[in-house]
Scaffold this motif. Structure first.
Motif: not given
Lengths: 899, 101
Positions: A575-582, A539-549
Motif C-alpha cells: 500500500a502507498d499510505g501510512h496505514l496498513p490493512e489490519p 487475530w482476525t482483524g476484520s473489525v480492527a481499525q488501523s487508525e485506532d491501532l
C-alpha cells in the motif's frame, strides 16, 4: 585510618563514574556506535550480578562457618551455564522471538498470555526479592559501619545511611532503567555500568585474596597448610545441603528476575551464550578462588567474636592496608548496587506490566483507544514501582532490625524464586503443561515455602512452641517436620517438600486440565521454538481499525517509532499510505512490538480491546478445521472424478481402436466381395459369350459350359443368401422354428453334412452319453451353427492329423458345447475379430466370404445363447452355450414378438 | 485424445531428513552430545566428594584436598565448555546445526 569523608568522597566519585559510563553507553547505543557494548564480554560480565554483596562478603562468612559448602552457590550456575545447549539456548531463543520482558511475562505468555498467572509470579518475585534487597542495604551499611567505627567523630547513624543508600540506588535505577521504553527492553547504559562493576568486584576480591595468600601467608602451600590447620580444616559437608543448595543455586540462576533480565531480556545475540558458557564459570571460579584462604586466615588473625561476614574488609584494615580496604569496600559496594539496580528494574517492569497496566487499562474502560500517552503512564508506573520496591526493602531492613536474621535470607530468597522452576521448565519442554497446572504448582510451592521457610526464618513470627508442636498441636504439620519426618536440615526439608509437591501438583493439574486454544498455540511455539519462527495466528482483524491501532501504538512506542513501523508494514502490504490493512500477520507483529514495551498479556489485552476481542476462539479453530475437512473432501471428489475420466478415456481409446480395425476390415471385405463377385461373374460372362458366339459346339461341350455357368451362379446366390441371412438376423426379422429334439441327432446331422464330400475328413471325437440331451430350439439353425464350426475346423485346422473334440456339459442352467481342435488356434490379436462380419483368420486359406461365424453368433443370440472363442485350449476352440430346456421358451416368445 | 489426468489429492513431497549425514554434520552432532553430557558429568563428579566423609580422628579428609578436587573439576568443565564454544563458533554460519534439537 581512612577518614570517613574520604570514603564518602570515593563513593560519590565512583557513583558519578558509573553514571558517566551508563550515560555514554546509552548515547553510543542511541547513535548505533555500540559494537563493543554488544560484545560477549559485556554480556558475560553483566551476568555477574549473580554475585551480590551476599556472595562478596557473605561467602567468606559462610566459609568461616561451614567450610567449603559456600561453593555450591557457584557450582549450580556453573552447571547451568555449561549445559547451555540444553536449557539457556532455548530460553534465550524464546525470549527473543516472543519479545519477553520478564520472567513473569515469559510464564504468562507461555500459558496463554494469562494476566492472573503473571500477577502471581510477580507477587512471588516481589515477596522473595524484597528481603534480598534489604540484605544488600544491610551489607552496605555494615561496611560503612566498619569505617565509621574507626572514625568516632563522624556521628554515624546506621538508619540514615541506609536511607540515603536506598534513595541513591533508586535514583540510579530510575534514571537509567526507565529512561526509555525500548521495544526490546534493553538498557545498554545500565548493562555497561554493571559490567564495569563486575570488573571492580572481581579485582577487589582477587586483590584481597592475593594479599592474604602471598602477603600474609607466604605462598600457596603455606596457605593450604594454614587452612588445614584452621577450624574449617577438615572436609565435613552435609550431603543433603550440598546437593540441595547446588540445585537451588542452579534454579535461582535461571528464575531470579534480575538474572532473567540480563541473561534473556538484555541479550543482544544468542551466540554470546557460547562465550558466556565458559567465561562466566571462569568468573565464578575466580570469585571463589580466595574465599577459603581469606576465611581461614581471618579466623586465625582476627580477634574472637569479630563478624566473619566482613573479613574481606576488616582483614586488610587490621593489617593497615587502607587502600586495599577501600578497594574491597568498592567491590562490596559494586556488588550491592548492581544487584539492587537490576533487581529493582526487573521487578518494576514486572509490576508495571502485569499489575499496574492491567488495572489502569480496566479502570479506563475502553481505554486503549482513548487519548493520552500510555508511555508516560508506563514509565511513571515503573519509576514509582522502583521507589516502592526500594522503600519496601528499606522497611524490611528496619523491621528485621538488620540483625543476624538477614544472613540466611539469601537462601530463603533462592528457595522462594525457585518455585517458578517447574512451571518454567515444564513450559519450555512439555506441551501438556497448562495454565491451571502452572498456577496450582506455583501456589502450592509458594504456600509451602512461606510456611516452612520464610516465616520460621523470620524469627519472631512463629513461636518456639509452634515450631516444636505444630499448629493446634498437630505434629505432622510442624513447619520444619512436615508429615512427621524429622531429622532433616530445615532448609533441605523445606526445599524438598516445596519442590516435590510443587512439581507434582503442577504435573497432575496439567494432566487433568484442558488448555485453551491460545495456550496450546503458545505451548507449541515455546516447546518447538527451533522449528517455528512465526507466532500464532492470534487475530482476525476484520473489525480492527488501523487508525485506532495507530493512535494506541503511538502512545506506547512513541510517535516516530510507531509511524515508521506502520509505514514499513504498509509497504510490505504493497500500500502507498501510512496505514496498513489490519491483517492477522500485521496485528501479530504489532502485538509483539507492543509486548516489548508493556508485556505480552497487556499487549494482547490492548489489541483485544480495539480489535473487539476477536482473538482465537474454539469456534475459529473449529471453522478452520471444518474448512480443511471440506477441502479434503473436495479434493477426494476431484480425485474420483479424474479417475473416472481417465477410465472413460481408456474405454474411448479402446472403442476407437476397434472402430479403426473394423473400418479396415470393411475395406478389406469390399475388396474381397468384389473379388468374390467378379470371379464367378467373369467365368459366367466368358462361358456365356462362348455359347453365344461359337458355332459348332459339341452338345457335351455346351452342357459343360452351361454347368459351369450354373455353378458359378449358384455360388453367387449362396453368397448373396449369406448376406441376406445375416442382415435378416441382425435386423431381428428372423422366424425361428422352435422344435423339440435331441442334441446327439443335431450333431450327427451336422457332422455328416459338414464332412460329406471332403477328401480327407478330420477325425471327430464325441461322447455319446453326454449328448443325449433334450432340446427345445430351432434345430435347423442350430445345425447350421454346428456345421459352420465343424467345417471351419476342417478348413483351418493345420495339424498333421486333424482331430476335433466335441464336449457337451451342463452349467448354470446352460448347455455348453465345446468344439476343440488340435491345430494352432487363433492368434490373440485376432480373436476379437473372428466374429465380425467379413473377417477371415488368414488370407492364405480363402474359403467363404468370412460371414460364417458372424451368422453363427447372430443365430445363437437369437436362440438365447452365445458362441465365443475359448481361450487357453490346446488348439482352436469354440464354445456354444444354449439355454437348457427349462428356460428355453423365452427366446421363442421373443422371436414371436419380433415377427 | 485426453491428456493423462493429474494425480489429484496426492500429498506434496515433504522434505525428509536424510538417514545418514555427512561426516561433518555427524561430528557436529556428536559434539552437541558432548555438550549435553557435560553438565551431567559435572554433577556426577561434584557428588564424589560426598563419599569422603571420614569418621573419627585422623580419618578425615583435609579440606585442601577437597578444594583442589572441586576446583580441578570446575576447571575441567570450563575447559569442556570452552572447547565446545570454539567448535560451535566454527560452524557459526550453519543454520541447520542451530535448529536441530
Amino acid at each position: 585510618m581512612t577518614s570517613v569523608n574520604l570514603l564518602i568522597l570515593v563513593c560519590i566519585g565512583y557513583v558519578a563514574l558509573l553514571f558517566g559510563v551508563a550515560f555514554i553507553a546509552d548515547r553510543m547505543a542511541a547513535r548505533g556506535r555500540s559494537t563493543w557494548l554488544r560484545s560477549p564480554l559485556v554480556y558475560t560480565l553483566s551476568l555477574s550480578i549473580y554475585c551480590t554483596a551476599w556472595t562478596f562478603y557473605g561467602a567468606v562468612g559462610y566459609a568461616a562457618r561451614s567450610g567449603l559448602e559456600f561453593i555450591t552457590i557457584y557450582l549450580g550456575p556453573t552447571l547451568v551455564m555449561v549445559g547451555w545447549w540444553w536449557g539457556l539456548r532455548k530460553l534465550v531463543r524464546i525470549g527473543r522471538s516472543q519479545r519477553v520482558t520478564s520472567i513473569a511475562d515469559l510464564i504468562s505468555s507461555r500459558y496463554g498470555k494469562s494476566t492472573f498467572l503473571a500477577i502471581c509470579v510477580t507477587l512471588l518475585a516481589v515477596i522473595s526479592i524484597t528481603p534480598y534487597i534489604a540484605l544488600q542495604l544491610q551489607s552496605i551499611t555494615l561496611s560503612f559501619e566498619i569505617f565509621f567505627a574507626a572514625d568516632p567523630g563522624s556521628g554515624f547513624s546506621a538508619g540514615s545511611s541506609v536511607f540515603w543508600v536506598a534513595a541513591g540506588l533508586a535514583v540510579f535505577a530510575i534514571l537509567f532503567g526507565t529512561r526509555n521504553l525500548d521495544v526490546n527492553e534493553r538498557h545498554h547504559g545500565v548493562v555497561t555500568a554493571i559490567a564495569l562493576e563486575a570488573v571492580v568486584k572481581l579485582v577487589a576480591l582477587l586483590a584481597v585474596g592475593i594479599f592474604v595468600v602471598w602477603g600474609l601467608s607466604g605462598g600457596v602451600s603455606q596457605t593450604m597448610a594454614r587452612i588445614d590447620a584452621s577450624e574449617i580444616g577438615t572436609w565435613q559437608v552435609d550431603a543433603g545441603r550440598w546437593t540441595t543448595i547446588t540445585f537451588l543455586a542452579a534454579a535461582a540462576f535461571v528464575c531470579l528476575p534480575r538474572m532473567f533480565q540480563v541473561m534473556v531480556v538484555e541479550n543482544d545475540d544468542e551466540r554470546h551464550l557460547r562465550t558466556a558458557a565458559w567465561a562466566f564459570p571462569t568468573y565464578l571460579l575466580l570469585m571463589s578462588l580466595f574465599v577459603v584462604p581469606i576465611a581461614a586466615v581471618g579466623l586465625e588473625i582476627m580477634p574472637e567474636g569479630s563478624n566473619p561476614d566482613l573479613f574481606v574488609l576488616t582483614l586488610p584494615l587490621s593489617q593497615g592496608q587502607d587502600g586495599l580496604a577501600m578497594l574491597a569496600f568498592l567491590g562490596g559496594f559494586s556488588s550491592a548496587t548492581s544487584m539492587v539496580i537490576v533487581a529493582a528494574m526487573a521487578l518494576s517492569t514486572m509490576v508495571s506490566n502485569h499489575i499496574v497496566m492491567p488495572i489502569w487499562l480496566s479502570s479506563r474502560g475502553g481505554g486503549a483507544s482513548q487519548s493520552g500517552d500510555v508511555r508516560k503512564v508506563v514509565l511513571m508506573s515503573r519509576r514509582l514501582t522502583i521507589g516502592a520496591i526500594m522503600a519496601l526493602g528499606y522497611f524490611y531492613y528496619h523491621l528485621s532490625g538488620g540483625g543476624a536474621a538477614l544472613a540466611a535470607i539469601g537462601l530463603i530468597a533462592f528457595a522462594g524464586i525457585a518455585q517458578i522452576l517447574p512451571a518454567l521448565v515444564g513450559g519450555l519442554f512439555w506441551r501438556g503443561a497448562t495454565r491451571t497446572g502452572a498456577l496450582a504448582g506455583l501456589v502450592t510451592g509458594f504456600v509451602l515455602w512461606l510456611y516452612t521457610m520464610l516465616l520460621p526464618g523470620m524469627g519472631n513470627i512463629m513461636s518456639e512452641e509452634f515450631l516444636a508442636l505444630g499448629p493446634f498441636g498437630i505434629s505432622w504439620l510442624r513447619p520444619q517436620a512436615l508429615f512427621g519426618i524429622t531429622g532433616l536440615d530445615p532448609m533441605v526439608h523445606s526445599v524438598m517438600w516445596s519442590m516435590i509437591l510443587n512439581a507434582t501438583v503442577f504435573s497432575v493439574a496439567s494432566l487433568l486440565s484442558f488448555p485453551s486454544p491460545l495456550e496450546r498455540l503458545q505451548g507449541a511455539q515455546f516447546v518447538n521454538v527451533f522449528d517455528h519462527s512465526a507466532g500464532p495466528r492470534g487475530w482476525t482483524g476484520s473489525v480492527a481499525q488501523s487508525e485506532d491501532l495507530m493512535i494506541m501504538s503511538q502512545r506506547i512506542l512513541g510517535a516516530n517509532e510507531a509511524q515508521a513501523f506502520f509505514q514499513v508494514e504498509a509497504r510490505k502490504q504493497g500500500a502507498d499510505g501510512h496505514l496498513p490493512e489490519p491483517t492477522p500477520a500485521f496485528l501479530e507483529r504489532l502485538e509483539r512490538e507492543l509486548s516489548g514495551s508493556v508485556g505480552a498479556a497487556t499487549a494482547h489485552a490492548m489489541i483485544g480491546q480495539i480489535v473487539g476481542g476477536s482473538s482465537v476462539s474454539v469456534e475459529d479453530l473449529l471453522a478452520v478445521a471444518d474448512e480443511s475437512a471440506q477441502m479434503l473432501e473436495y479434493s477426494s471428489q476431484l480425485e474420483i472424478k479424474s479417475s473416472e475420466l481417465s477410465r472413460t478415456a481408456r474405454q474411448l481409446r479402446e472403442a476407437n481402436d476397434k472402430l479403426m480395425q473394423i473400418s479396415h476390415q470393411k475395406d478389406a471385405f469390399l475388396d474381397q466381395v468384389s473379388h468374390e463377385l467378379r470371379t464367378p461373374m467373369t467365368s459366367i460372362r466368358a462361358f456365356s459369350e462362348i455359347l453365344r458366339d461359337t458355332d459348332g459346339l459339341k452338345p457335351s461341350e455346351k452342357v459343360r459350359y452351361a454347368t459351369i455357368i450354373n455353378n458359378e451362379a449358384l455360388r453367387l446366390t449362396r453368397l448373396l443368401d449369406d448376406l441376406l441371412d445375416l442382415s435378416v438376423l441382425e435386423s431381428g426379422q428372423v422366424s425361428l422354428d422352435m422344435r423339440s429334439g435331441i442334441l446327439a441327432e443335431v450333431l450327427d446331422h451336422a457332422v455328416s453334412s459338414a464332412l460329406s464330400g471332403e477328401a480327407a475328413p478330420l477325425q471327430v471325437r464325441r461322447l455319446p452319453a453326454s449328448e443325449n440331451v433334450a432340446l427345445l430350439s430351432d434345430l435347423d439353425r442350430l445345425a447350421q451353427v454346428f456345421i459352420n464350426l465343424i467345417s471351419n475346423a476342417q478348413k483351418y485346422c493345420d495339424a498333421f492329423d486333424p482331430v476335433l473334440q466335441i464336449d457337451v456339459h451342463q452349467r448354470d442352467g446352460f448347455l455348453v458345447i465345446d468344439f476343440i481342435d488340435n491345430g494352432s488356434g487363433i492368434a490373440a490379436d485376432t480373436q476379437a475379430l473372428v466374429f465380425e462380419k467379413f473377417a477371415r483368420v488368414s488370407n492364405d486359406k480363402a474359403g467363404g466370404a468370412g460371414l460364417g461365424l458372424a451368422v453363427c453368433r447372430e443365430i445363437m443370440h437369437r436362440l438365447g445363447g452365445d458362441v465365443r472363442y475359448l481361450e487357453g485350449q490346446a488348439g482352436g476352440a469354440f464354445r456354444v452355450t444354449l439355454p437348457s430346456r427349462q428356460s428355453s421358451h423365452q427366446p421363442s416368445r421373443q422371436t414371436t414378438a419380433a415377427k | 485424445m485426453m491428456p493423462p489426468p493429474e494425480e489429484a489429492g496426492s500429498e506434496p513431497p515433504r522434505p525428509t531428513q536424510a538417514l545418514f549425514l555427512e561426516r561433518q554434520s555427524y561430528r557436529r552432532r556428536r559434539l552437541v552430545d558432548v555438550a549435553r553430557l557435560l553438565p551431567l558429568l559435572g554433577v556426577l563428579l561434584l557428588l564424589v566428594p560426598l563419599l569422603w566423609q571420614g569418621k573419627g580422628e585422623g580419618l578425615e579428609t583435609p579440606i585442601s584436598t577437597a578444594i583442589t578436587y572441586v576446583f580441578a573439576v570446575w576447571a575441567l568443565l570450563i575447559l569442556g565448555a570452552g572447547l565446545f564454544g570454539i567448535a560451535a563458533r566454527r560452524w557459526g554460519g550453519d543454520k541447520r546445526a542451530d535448529t536441530e534439537e
